[in-house]
Each structure stands twice: as structure tokens, then as C-alpha cells.
Design a protein around this motif. Structure first.
Motif, PDB file in Angstrom:
ATOM      1  N   VAL A  61      -7.978  -6.641  -6.311  1.00 40.15           N
ATOM      2  CA  VAL A  61      -8.942  -5.790  -6.079  1.00 40.15           C
ATOM      3  C   VAL A  61      -8.451  -5.237  -4.611  1.00 40.15           C
ATOM      4  O   VAL A  61      -8.045  -5.704  -4.243  1.00 40.15           O
ATOM      5  CB  VAL A  61     -10.150  -5.997  -4.854  1.00 40.15           C
ATOM      6  N   SER A 108      -8.022  -2.130  -2.664  1.00 37.42           N
ATOM      7  CA  SER A 108      -8.865  -0.936  -1.848  1.00 37.42           C
ATOM      8  C   SER A 108      -7.542   0.381  -1.358  1.00 37.42           C
ATOM      9  O   SER A 108      -6.516   0.345  -1.631  1.00 37.42           O
ATOM     10  CB  SER A 108      -8.641  -1.968  -0.743  1.00 37.42           C
ATOM     11  N   LYS A 133      -7.282   2.446  -6.398  1.00 38.67           N
ATOM     12  CA  LYS A 133      -6.791   3.376  -8.258  1.00 38.67           C
ATOM     13  C   LYS A 133      -5.528   3.249  -8.640  1.00 38.67           C
ATOM     14  O   LYS A 133      -5.908   3.010  -9.661  1.00 38.67           O
ATOM     15  CB  LYS A 133      -8.327   4.321  -8.289  1.00 38.67           C
ATOM     16  N   GLU A 179     -18.624  -2.319  -9.566  1.00 39.64           N
ATOM     17  CA  GLU A 179     -18.334  -1.627  -8.016  1.00 39.64           C
ATOM     18  C   GLU A 179     -16.573  -1.628  -7.484  1.00 39.64           C
ATOM     19  O   GLU A 179     -16.192  -0.427  -6.785  1.00 39.64           O
ATOM     20  CB  GLU A 179     -19.209  -1.949  -6.936  1.00 39.64           C
ATOM     21  N   TRP A 180     -15.942  -2.421  -8.171  1.00 37.03           N
ATOM     22  CA  TRP A 180     -13.790  -2.070  -8.494  1.00 37.03           C
ATOM     23  C   TRP A 180     -14.141  -1.658  -9.276  1.00 37.03           C
ATOM     24  O   TRP A 180     -12.819  -2.110  -9.858  1.00 37.03           O
ATOM     25  CB  TRP A 180     -13.945  -4.360  -8.394  1.00 37.03           C
ATOM     26  N   ARG A 184     -10.218  -0.236  -9.948  1.00 37.54           N
ATOM     27  CA  ARG A 184      -9.673  -1.095  -9.112  1.00 37.54           C
ATOM     28  C   ARG A 184      -9.386  -2.022  -8.508  1.00 37.54           C
ATOM     29  O   ARG A 184      -8.508  -2.923  -8.104  1.00 37.54           O
ATOM     30  CB  ARG A 184      -9.378  -0.447  -7.236  1.00 37.54           C
ATOM     31  N   ALA A 185      -9.740  -2.760 -10.045  1.00 38.35           N
ATOM     32  CA  ALA A 185     -10.190  -4.054  -9.651  1.00 38.35           C
ATOM     33  C   ALA A 185      -8.937  -4.785 -11.051  1.00 38.35           C
ATOM     34  O   ALA A 185      -9.249  -4.443 -12.192  1.00 38.35           O
ATOM     35  CB  ALA A 185     -10.192  -4.963  -9.616  1.00 38.35           C
TER      36      ALA A 185
END
Length: 277
Positions: A22, A24, A43, A73-74, A77-78
Motif C-alpha cells: 500500500v 501512502s 496512487k 479503501e486502498w 494505491r494498493a
């Protein structure tokens, strides 16, 4: 799901046999996480890495399992990844002289034991890309140090060292060709490699503004500092302050946050040809 590690800018979770990586919006320079985040940074880096993994999949396999099978929720970006036994060498390729490579050249006429012609200046293109590995130091245990190819052979064995150098230079050459078609230069880049089932694979991020130096091709001019389209912009900003490069880092002013974010977006859009949304 179990949090395995919270790094400077990424959090790593275990989900069964898989890893969730993930990204940040935290930003670090000189191994210090600054108190101000860069909006959308995680992202942008994730989406750009995924784009590069696709572009270079024929050169070397990568750790990506899925960019969509992640918690909502990720999203964006994950990445769901395969577990890798990471090689404890930072694999760096350089095609231009900048940063720590420039400083080492000015002292010794070589970078990581690779001799270079005399008379090169900041921003010079090298005769050919070179493999300039460093140590990989755990967070809080110091800084990565330049090592020679012979050091890599001693650390991982001759056969693995050959593959590390080959893959790193192939990734750099192909990436540079793609970037050049889109008006960008890659001065240098760092890649992460690890083993899965006895095979070397790419991990972490790939050819992003956090792992590479990007310059606009039409603005490149050897002999001075280039207009960086990467994290070097923040390093240059911090150098103008009285910060001593120890924690806690300084707050980033709004205008510098905006200028940093715009560089990340510019690199993404230049390379992929897609508008950042």
C-alpha cells in the motif's frame, strides 16, 4: 490481514500467502519522513509502476498478482503481490551523471568502481549505461553505500550478480527508449529484485519519480542542475533551509507541495500518454 511493516512511504500487509503493498502519500528525503504529505502521490506511483510492469513484462517477471483485488479503501494505491525473498543489493543503472554518482566521479573518476572518461560534467550523458549497485540498509541503520560489482559477486555469488546487472541494464535501456519517445530522459533508476520459486522477479516500484531521476528531454542541458521531474525537487528545496537532515523534518509549504505534486503528475502523463484523473 496482518500489518507486517510500515515503511517510510509504504505499508506492507500479509493476506494469506499474498502481500498487499500500500503506497501512502507520505514523502521521505534523506531517509526522513517529512510531516507534510503530497496529495495523490501514492496512487500516482502505484499506477505508474503498474504501467511499467506491463511495458517490461517480456524482459523480467514481476510480483504483481492483482491491482483490483484489494480493499476498497486502498483502491488505486494498493497492489496484491507475490511474496519475494528480496536480494540485499540495491540495483541501480545510470545513463547520465547526477546526484551521488556525480559526487563519486568528481572524487575518483569512477562510479561504483566503473571508470568513466575524464571531463564529464553534471548532467553529462555517459558513453553507455552503467550498473552502479549500493548496499541495502534497513531503515534507521544508516545510509546505502556505493559498492563495486566485485562486492556484489561476494554478497550474492557470481551467477546471481550477472543476472542482477543484466536485468538492471535491460530495464534501464528499454525504459529509456520508451521515455525518450515521450519526451523524457531517465538519468538513473533503482530497481528491487527478489526470488520466488528460484526465479528472479521485479518487486516494489518501477521507474517512478521516487526511484528514478526524470528530466524533460527538450530542456536537458549538461553543465548544471536540470529541472527535476521527481523527488529531487524536494531535496533541492530542503537544501535551501537550515534543516540538518535529521528527524523531524520540516513542514513543506503549500506552494512546494503543489509544485512537487505537479511534477509527479507531469511524469505520469508524459510517460503513459494518459491524463491523470
Amino acid at each position: 490481514m496482518e500489518l507486517l511493516h510500515s515503511g517510510k512511504v509504504r505499508d506492507v500487509y500479509a493476506d494469506g500467502d499474498d502481500i498487499l503493498l500500500v503506497a501512502s502519500d507520505r514523502v521521505s528525503i534523506y531517509d526522513v519522513v517529512l510531516p507534510t504529505a503530497i496529495p495523490d502521490k501514492g496512487k500516482i506511483l502505484t499506477q505508474l509502476s503498474l504501467w511499467w510492469f506491463d511495458q517490461l513484462a517480456d524482459l523480467v517477471p514481476n510480483h504483481v498478482i492483482s491491482a483490483t483485488d484489494v480493499p476498497a479503501e486502498w483502491a488505486g494505491r494498493a497492489v496484491r503481490c507475490q511474496r519475494l525473498d528480496m536480494v540485499m543489493v540495491e540495483c541501480i543503472a545510470r545513463g547520465y551523471l547526477a546526484g551521488s554518482g556525480l559526487k563519486e566521479y568528481e572524487k575518483t573518476g569512477a562510479v561504483s568502481g566503473v571508470p568513466l572518461p575524464p571531463g564529464l560534467i553534471e548532467g553529462s550523458q555517459l558513453p553507455e549505461p552503467i550498473f552502479t549497485p549500493t548496499t541495502k540498509v534497513a531503515p534507521g541503520e544508516g545510509h546505502d553505500e556505493s559498492i563495486t560489482y566485485a562486492d556484489v559477486e561476494r554478497a550474492v555469488g557470481a551467477d546471481v550478480a550477472v543476472e542482477l546487472r543484466r536485468i538492471t541494464l535491460e530495464i534501464y535501456r528499454r525504459g529509456s527508449e520508451i521515455a525518450a519517445r515521450n519526451g523524457s530522459l531517465i538519468a538513473d533508476t533503482k530497481i528491487e529484485l527478489g526470488f520466488a520459486n528460484g526465479r528472479l522477479m521485479l518487486g516494489d516500484e518501477l521507474l517512478t519519480p521516487d526511484s528514478s531521476r526524470f528530466w524533460a528531454a527538450d530542456e536537458w542541458q549538461p553543465g548544471g542542475t536540470q529541472r527535476y521531474l521527481d523527488k529531487q525537487f524536494l531535496r533541492d528545496w530542503s537544501a535551501q533551509s537550515d534543516w540538518d537532515r535529521t528527524a523531524p523534518g520540516p513542514e513543506i509549504p503549500d506552494d512546494v507541495v503543489d509544485a512537487t505534486r505537479s511534477r509527479y503528475v507531469e511524469v505520469y502523463e508524459r510517460l503513459t500518454g494518459n491524463r491523470w484523473r
